[in-house]
Design a protein around this motif. Sequence first.
Motif, PDB file in Angstrom:
ATOM      1  N   PRO A  38       0.692  -1.067   0.002  1.00 12.11           N
ATOM      2  CA  PRO A  38       0.099   0.045   0.032  1.00 12.11           C
ATOM      3  C   PRO A  38       0.977   1.229   0.116  1.00 12.11           C
ATOM      4  CG  PRO A  38      -0.119  -0.959   2.035  1.00 12.11           C
ATOM      5  CD  PRO A  38       0.643  -2.059   1.254  1.00 12.11           C
ATOM      6  N   PRO A  39       0.318   2.277  -0.405  1.00 18.33           N
ATOM      7  CA  PRO A  39       1.090   3.456  -0.605  1.00 18.33           C
ATOM      8  C   PRO A  39       1.707   4.156   0.942  1.00 18.33           C
ATOM      9  CG  PRO A  39      -1.102   4.219  -0.807  1.00 18.33           C
ATOM     10  CD  PRO A  39      -1.185   2.682  -0.827  1.00 18.33           C
ATOM     11  N   GLU A  40       2.587   4.616   0.986  1.00 22.18           N
ATOM     12  CA  GLU A  40       3.134   5.328   2.101  1.00 22.18           C
ATOM     13  C   GLU A  40       3.856   6.734   1.987  1.00 22.18           C
ATOM     14  OE1 GLU A  40       6.587   4.439   5.473  1.00 22.18           O
ATOM     15  OE2 GLU A  40       6.194   2.801   4.329  1.00 22.18           O
ATOM     16  N   ILE A  41       3.563   7.661   2.491  1.00 18.89           N
ATOM     17  CA  ILE A  41       3.976   9.093   2.381  1.00 18.89           C
ATOM     18  C   ILE A  41       5.411   8.795   3.050  1.00 18.89           C
ATOM     19  CG2 ILE A  41       3.970  11.457   2.710  1.00 18.89           C
ATOM     20  CD1 ILE A  41       0.997  11.055   1.810  1.00 18.89           C
ATOM     21  N   VAL A  42       6.521   9.240   2.337  1.00 21.82           N
ATOM     22  CA  VAL A  42       7.766   9.026   3.096  1.00 21.82           C
ATOM     23  C   VAL A  42       8.497  10.472   3.334  1.00 21.82           C
ATOM     24  CG1 VAL A  42       8.398   6.675   2.269  1.00 21.82           C
ATOM     25  CG2 VAL A  42       8.757   8.751   0.892  1.00 21.82           C
ATOM     26  N   ALA A  62       6.202   9.570  -2.319  1.00 22.05           N
ATOM     27  CA  ALA A  62       5.384   8.488  -1.462  1.00 22.05           C
ATOM     28  C   ALA A  62       5.958   6.925  -2.118  1.00 22.05           C
ATOM     29  CB  ALA A  62       3.834   8.280  -1.970  1.00 22.05           C
ATOM     30  N   LYS A  63       5.956   5.958  -1.532  1.00 22.20           N
ATOM     31  CA  LYS A  63       6.397   4.668  -2.210  1.00 22.20           C
ATOM     32  C   LYS A  63       5.242   3.731  -1.894  1.00 22.20           C
ATOM     33  CE  LYS A  63       8.322   2.754   2.084  1.00 22.20           C
ATOM     34  NZ  LYS A  63       9.558   2.201   2.717  1.00 22.20           N
ATOM     35  N   PRO A  68       2.701   4.574  -6.142  1.00 24.65           N
ATOM     36  CA  PRO A  68       1.556   5.541  -6.019  1.00 24.65           C
ATOM     37  C   PRO A  68       1.339   6.653  -6.916  1.00 24.65           C
ATOM     38  CG  PRO A  68       2.612   5.179  -4.045  1.00 24.65           C
ATOM     39  CD  PRO A  68       3.656   4.682  -5.011  1.00 24.65           C
ATOM     40  N   VAL A  69       0.170   7.159  -6.945  1.00 21.54           N
ATOM     41  CA  VAL A  69       0.014   8.527  -7.857  1.00 21.54           C
ATOM     42  C   VAL A  69      -0.491   9.503  -6.872  1.00 21.54           C
ATOM     43  CG1 VAL A  69      -1.743   9.747  -9.376  1.00 21.54           C
ATOM     44  CG2 VAL A  69      -0.960   7.192  -9.789  1.00 21.54           C
ATOM     45  N   ILE A  70       0.297  10.748  -7.167  1.00 23.34           N
ATOM     46  CA  ILE A  70       0.124  11.799  -6.104  1.00 23.34           C
ATOM     47  C   ILE A  70      -0.947  12.604  -6.668  1.00 23.34           C
ATOM     48  CG2 ILE A  70       1.235  13.684  -4.652  1.00 23.34           C
ATOM     49  CD1 ILE A  70       3.568  11.633  -4.542  1.00 23.34           C
ATOM     50  N   GLN A  71      -1.844  13.126  -5.638  1.00 20.67           N
ATOM     51  CA  GLN A  71      -2.672  14.232  -6.223  1.00 20.67           C
ATOM     52  C   GLN A  71      -2.566  15.326  -4.960  1.00 20.67           C
ATOM     53  OE1 GLN A  71      -6.762  12.967  -6.607  1.00 20.67           O
ATOM     54  NE2 GLN A  71      -6.280  11.646  -8.342  1.00 20.67           N
ATOM     55  N   GLU A 117      -2.163   7.249  -3.722  1.00 23.99           N
ATOM     56  CA  GLU A 117      -2.918   6.109  -3.836  1.00 23.99           C
ATOM     57  C   GLU A 117      -2.342   5.220  -4.855  1.00 23.99           C
ATOM     58  OE1 GLU A 117      -7.107   6.849  -4.513  1.00 23.99           O
ATOM     59  OE2 GLU A 117      -6.524   8.766  -5.552  1.00 23.99           O
ATOM     60  N   ASN A 118      -2.510   3.986  -4.857  1.00 26.39           N
ATOM     61  CA  ASN A 118      -2.044   2.994  -5.683  1.00 26.39           C
ATOM     62  C   ASN A 118      -2.961   1.709  -6.030  1.00 26.39           C
ATOM     63  OD1 ASN A 118      -1.442   1.607  -3.394  1.00 26.39           O
ATOM     64  ND2 ASN A 118       0.747   1.105  -3.814  1.00 26.39           N
ATOM     65  N   GLY A 119      -4.203   1.813  -5.355  1.00 24.48           N
ATOM     66  CA  GLY A 119      -5.209   0.717  -5.710  1.00 24.48           C
ATOM     67  C   GLY A 119      -4.877  -0.291  -4.624  1.00 24.48           C
ATOM     68  N   VAL A 120      -3.758  -0.347  -3.845  1.00 26.96           N
ATOM     69  CA  VAL A 120      -3.640  -1.351  -2.738  1.00 26.96           C
ATOM     70  C   VAL A 120      -3.895  -0.907  -1.303  1.00 26.96           C
ATOM     71  CG1 VAL A 120      -2.021  -2.874  -1.808  1.00 26.96           C
ATOM     72  CG2 VAL A 120      -1.804  -2.449  -4.341  1.00 26.96           C
ATOM     73  N   GLY A 121      -4.886  -1.172  -0.749  1.00 24.47           N
ATOM     74  CA  GLY A 121      -5.049  -0.530   0.727  1.00 24.47           C
ATOM     75  C   GLY A 121      -5.675   0.734   0.384  1.00 24.47           C
ATOM     76  N   ASP A 122      -5.767   1.729   1.303  1.00 27.36           N
ATOM     77  CA  ASP A 122      -6.465   2.862   1.299  1.00 27.36           C
ATOM     78  C   ASP A 122      -5.484   4.100   1.053  1.00 27.36           C
ATOM     79  OD1 ASP A 122      -8.837   2.060   2.284  1.00 27.36           O
ATOM     80  OD2 ASP A 122      -8.185   2.245   4.185  1.00 27.36           O
TER      81      ASP A 122
END
Length: 136
Positions: A38-42, A62-63, A68-71, A117-122
């Motif tokens: 899932p995405p994580e903001i680093v 993010a990783k 992930p795509v960032i908006q 977000e990347n479609g995995v998790g929230d």
Amino acid sequence: MTRLGVPSYGGTSLLSAFILLLSTGQVFSSVHRPGNDPPEIVTKPRNLQVKHGGIAAFYCAAKGVPPPVIQWKKNGKRVSESQTRYQVRELPDGSSLLRIEPVRMGRDDATYECVAENGVGDAVTKEATLTVFDRK
């Protein structure tokens, strides 16, 4: 497949997952598959104080797998790039830069959000505040 012919994924039968869903009443936005993260903001955006007429730049990284795509959001609403003062740059490493120029007092004072977000998790979100002060 399980012995009953019910598809399984990662050792958990889909029937078991469905029964768990029915018994808990919870709905999950996506399925976590092995090998996906899932995405994580680093690197979260930082609060800024900018002089009226200046430049504000928020950076976020993010990783995750897939990447992930960032908006960007301003006060909960997606930042519109139709305003030429707002520029979003996707950088080669997958990070993102929101640039506001020129910054306007009374219009740009706000909470800005980096949403990954990347479609995995929230989706994950980190906030930063822009405070605009007078030129004097």
